[in-house]
Scaffold this active site. Sequence first.
Site, short mmCIF file in Angstrom:
data_model
loop_
_atom_site.label_atom_id
_atom_site.label_comp_id
_atom_site.label_asym_id
_atom_site.label_seq_id
_atom_site.Cartn_x
_atom_site.Cartn_y
_atom_site.Cartn_z
N GLN A 139 46.24 48.10 46.07
CA GLN A 139 46.20 47.06 45.04
C GLN A 139 46.70 47.59 43.70
O GLN A 139 47.47 46.93 43.00
CB GLN A 139 44.77 46.53 44.90
CG GLN A 139 44.66 45.39 43.92
CD GLN A 139 45.39 44.15 44.38
OE1 GLN A 139 45.16 43.66 45.49
NE2 GLN A 139 46.29 43.60 43.56
N CYS A 274 42.87 41.19 41.18
CA CYS A 274 43.34 41.49 42.55
C CYS A 274 43.18 40.32 43.49
O CYS A 274 43.86 40.25 44.51
CB CYS A 274 42.62 42.73 43.09
SG CYS A 274 40.84 42.53 43.24
N1 NVA Z 1 36.23 44.77 44.66
C1 NVA Z 1 36.56 43.77 45.64
C2 NVA Z 1 38.03 43.71 45.86
C3 NVA Z 1 38.48 42.67 46.85
C4 NVA Z 1 39.97 42.71 47.09
C5 NVA Z 1 35.82 44.07 46.94
O1 NVA Z 1 35.73 45.25 47.29
O2 NVA Z 1 35.34 43.15 47.58
N1 CP Z 2 43.28 41.83 46.84
C1 CP Z 2 42.99 41.95 48.13
O1 CP Z 2 42.92 43.07 48.69
O2 CP Z 2 42.83 40.76 48.77
P1 CP Z 2 42.25 40.53 50.22
O3 CP Z 2 40.79 40.90 50.19
O4 CP Z 2 42.48 39.07 50.49
O5 CP Z 2 43.00 41.40 51.20
#
Ligand code: NVA
Ligand code: CP
Length: 319
Positions: A139, A274
């Site tokens: 990301q 993200c």
């Molecule tokens: N910090 C979030 C990012 C998701 C893409 C998670 O780990 O769920």
């Molecule tokens: N930003 C990201 O990793 O998205 P997903 O959780 O949809 O893969």
Amino acid sequence: MKLGDRLIRHYLQFKDLRAEEYAYLFARTRIIKSRFKNYERYQPLVDRSLAMIFEKASTRTRVSFEAGMYQMGGSVLHMTTGDSQLGRAEPVADSARVISRMVDLVMIRTFEQTRIEGFARHSRVPVINGLTNEYHPCQILADLYTYIEHRGQRFDEANVLDCLKGITVAWVGDGNNMANTWLQAAELLGFKVHISTPSGYEVNPAVAGVSADCFRVFNHPLEACAGAHLVTTDVWTSMGYEAENEERRKAFVDWCVDDEMMAAAQPDALFMHCLPAHRGEEVTAEVIDGPQSVVWDEAENRMHVQKGLMEFLLLGRIG
Ligand code: NVA
Ligand code: CP
């Protein structure tokens, strides 16, 4: 272990590549993206396959790796904890030994970083981190490329990192996997992160594996945003922490990126997230859907940078 005549390289955290390799990768991504936009076929990975192992949910990571691999001529296998023996306690080391005899590359989204490290130790092929509790390097790769596209103009490998030098990135919210990875990028590529988290949710520099020089901590999110070139945030509750949801909703209520925070940043500051996002929680709809937001470019660029990364891990430098 070796891949042909080269040592296997894994991408388990941001600091697994050197600054000059990022310069190559960003310049390479530009070429790969431009071929995609011009409908030019580019298939250097014919007959190569990627196993994607998801122990947590995903939209962007799955689509970007899957579409990217097919575009490069390869194929993809999609596995989850529930539909594989990983969910029935087969040791990670055994899974790694078996899966890596049959595919050329593995991408894993999982919980503890130690789990992906355990897999990589026993893998015959490169392993890519598609998100762990501690890091999300793919990301940040996409986020940096997006910043460069918006700010670097006519860049090449020699100067692509220049527009990142000395900038300030404001991180508003949880000291989570994204925050840790921003810190690693800041240390490696020479910029600063201004961080504001609620009390109890601070970043841990030992987990991020960085010195205190690459970031500053602010009690109030508005102060972290002052003068920033990029303002970024993430969900209040990351995957795997759902049991803390109610507690977090109370603790994070003031950590919502809004127009006032964007106004405190540089006049042309970018906003990134993200995704997935929760409008009205970590960011207002006005900001994420507003003119400074580049979240859709950021999401698309996951695919382009990861195509560059897969090519690099499998074929090394091109040209
Ligand atoms: N910090 C979030 C990012 C998701 C893409 C998670 O780990 O769920
Ligand atoms: N930003 C990201 O990793 O998205 P997903 O959780 O949809 O893969």
